[in-house]
Design a protein around this motif. Sequence first.
Motif, PDB file in Angstrom:
ATOM      1  N   ASN A   7       0.598  -1.583   0.140  1.00 35.42           N
ATOM      2  CA  ASN A   7      -0.326  -0.033   0.302  1.00 35.42           C
ATOM      3  C   ASN A   7       0.755   1.423  -0.029  1.00 35.42           C
ATOM      4  O   ASN A   7       1.815   1.340   0.769  1.00 35.42           O
ATOM      5  N   VAL A   8       0.709   2.708  -1.046  1.00 36.24           N
ATOM      6  CA  VAL A   8       1.322   3.458  -0.767  1.00 36.24           C
ATOM      7  C   VAL A   8       0.319   4.329  -0.854  1.00 36.24           C
ATOM      8  O   VAL A   8      -0.706   4.750  -2.032  1.00 36.24           O
ATOM      9  N   THR A   9       0.845   5.456  -0.330  1.00 34.20           N
ATOM     10  CA  THR A   9       0.327   6.276  -0.119  1.00 34.20           C
ATOM     11  C   THR A   9       1.073   7.829  -0.040  1.00 34.20           C
ATOM     12  O   THR A   9       2.395   7.439   0.950  1.00 34.20           O
ATOM     13  N   LEU A  10       0.552   9.174   0.024  1.00 30.69           N
ATOM     14  CA  LEU A  10       1.086  10.330  -0.085  1.00 30.69           C
ATOM     15  C   LEU A  10       1.600  10.223   1.765  1.00 30.69           C
ATOM     16  O   LEU A  10       0.478  10.291   2.372  1.00 30.69           O
ATOM     17  N   LYS A  11       3.204  11.160   1.779  1.00 38.12           N
ATOM     18  CA  LYS A  11       3.238  11.146   3.498  1.00 38.12           C
ATOM     19  C   LYS A  11       1.772  12.334   3.594  1.00 38.12           C
ATOM     20  O   LYS A  11       1.454  13.736   2.723  1.00 38.12           O
ATOM     21  N   GLU A  12       2.069  12.701   5.096  1.00 38.73           N
ATOM     22  CA  GLU A  12       0.909  13.477   6.165  1.00 38.73           C
ATOM     23  C   GLU A  12       1.155  14.634   5.626  1.00 38.73           C
ATOM     24  O   GLU A  12       0.347  15.648   5.327  1.00 38.73           O
ATOM     25  N   SER A  13       2.508  15.222   4.819  1.00 38.19           N
ATOM     26  CA  SER A  13       2.660  16.453   4.862  1.00 38.19           C
ATOM     27  C   SER A  13       2.497  16.704   3.733  1.00 38.19           C
ATOM     28  O   SER A  13       2.968  17.700   3.466  1.00 38.19           O
ATOM     29  N   VAL A  14       2.246  15.666   2.715  1.00 33.92           N
ATOM     30  CA  VAL A  14       2.398  16.135   1.298  1.00 33.92           C
ATOM     31  C   VAL A  14       1.116  16.601   1.272  1.00 33.92           C
ATOM     32  O   VAL A  14      -0.103  14.913   0.918  1.00 33.92           O
ATOM     33  N   ASP A  16      -2.747  16.605  -1.195  1.00 34.21           N
ATOM     34  CA  ASP A  16      -3.541  14.939  -1.793  1.00 34.21           C
ATOM     35  C   ASP A  16      -5.241  15.990  -2.553  1.00 34.21           C
ATOM     36  O   ASP A  16      -5.324  15.666  -2.226  1.00 34.21           O
ATOM     37  N   PRO A  17      -4.714  15.970  -3.818  1.00 33.41           N
ATOM     38  CA  PRO A  17      -5.773  17.051  -4.308  1.00 33.41           C
ATOM     39  C   PRO A  17      -6.688  15.687  -5.066  1.00 33.41           C
ATOM     40  O   PRO A  17      -7.849  16.620  -5.083  1.00 33.41           O
ATOM     41  N   GLN A  18      -6.266  15.093  -5.262  1.00 35.41           N
ATOM     42  CA  GLN A  18      -6.860  13.572  -6.218  1.00 35.41           C
ATOM     43  C   GLN A  18      -7.892  13.112  -4.520  1.00 35.41           C
ATOM     44  O   GLN A  18      -8.715  12.779  -4.797  1.00 35.41           O
ATOM     45  N   GLY A  19      -7.288  13.426  -3.216  1.00 34.84           N
ATOM     46  CA  GLY A  19      -8.242  12.489  -1.868  1.00 34.84           C
ATOM     47  C   GLY A  19      -9.187  13.976  -1.555  1.00 34.84           C
ATOM     48  O   GLY A  19     -10.318  13.610  -1.139  1.00 34.84           O
ATOM     49  N   GLN A  20      -8.809  15.203  -2.007  1.00 33.20           N
ATOM     50  CA  GLN A  20      -9.219  16.768  -1.476  1.00 33.20           C
ATOM     51  C   GLN A  20     -10.620  16.225  -2.840  1.00 33.20           C
ATOM     52  O   GLN A  20     -11.348  16.705  -2.370  1.00 33.20           O
ATOM     53  N   THR A  21     -10.108  16.413  -3.634  1.00 34.51           N
ATOM     54  CA  THR A  21     -11.405  15.720  -4.935  1.00 34.51           C
ATOM     55  C   THR A  21     -12.635  14.616  -4.428  1.00 34.51           C
ATOM     56  O   THR A  21     -13.638  15.777  -4.384  1.00 34.51           O
ATOM     57  N   VAL A  22     -12.219  14.024  -3.763  1.00 31.97           N
ATOM     58  CA  VAL A  22     -13.044  12.448  -3.940  1.00 31.97           C
ATOM     59  C   VAL A  22     -13.685  13.043  -2.522  1.00 31.97           C
ATOM     60  O   VAL A  22     -15.352  12.992  -2.084  1.00 31.97           O
ATOM     61  N   LEU A  23     -13.000  13.943  -1.621  1.00 33.15           N
ATOM     62  CA  LEU A  23     -13.523  13.650  -0.284  1.00 33.15           C
ATOM     63  C   LEU A  23     -14.583  14.840  -0.578  1.00 33.15           C
ATOM     64  O   LEU A  23     -15.914  14.588  -0.023  1.00 33.15           O
ATOM     65  N   ARG A  24     -14.411  16.516  -0.982  1.00 36.22           N
ATOM     66  CA  ARG A  24     -15.275  17.760  -1.564  1.00 36.22           C
ATOM     67  C   ARG A  24     -16.899  16.627  -2.299  1.00 36.22           C
ATOM     68  O   ARG A  24     -18.226  17.653  -2.385  1.00 36.22           O
ATOM     69  N   THR A  25     -16.500  15.304  -3.279  1.00 32.80           N
ATOM     70  CA  THR A  25     -17.504  15.103  -3.900  1.00 32.80           C
ATOM     71  C   THR A  25     -18.808  14.381  -2.687  1.00 32.80           C
ATOM     72  O   THR A  25     -19.995  14.561  -2.875  1.00 32.80           O
ATOM     73  N   LEU A  26     -17.990  13.381  -1.612  1.00 31.68           N
ATOM     74  CA  LEU A  26     -18.588  12.456  -0.709  1.00 31.68           C
ATOM     75  C   LEU A  26     -19.534  14.053   0.511  1.00 31.68           C
ATOM     76  O   LEU A  26     -20.641  13.830   0.139  1.00 31.68           O
TER      77      LEU A  26
END
Length: 82
Positions: A7-14, A16-26
Amino acid sequence: MFVAKINVTLKESVLDPQGQTVLRTLHDQGKSSISDLRVGKYIEMKIDAKSLAEAETLAKEICESVLVNQVIETYRLVVEKV
């Protein structure tokens, strides 16, 4: 035979525009109880090795040299016998 599950994820300090887009959609769909969301990638590879230790060493080597950009990403590795 072994399987490496990575499992590869961005570090917490980076950011995550893709994650933010999904979060906004939710949130737009009324799912406001979700407070944070990060998107990553999941990789599986089969390894023909003589031992679990050998498979783990090889998988870690591959993660750190090819699969993971350690400047901005982190990873979790699990190796299991198939």
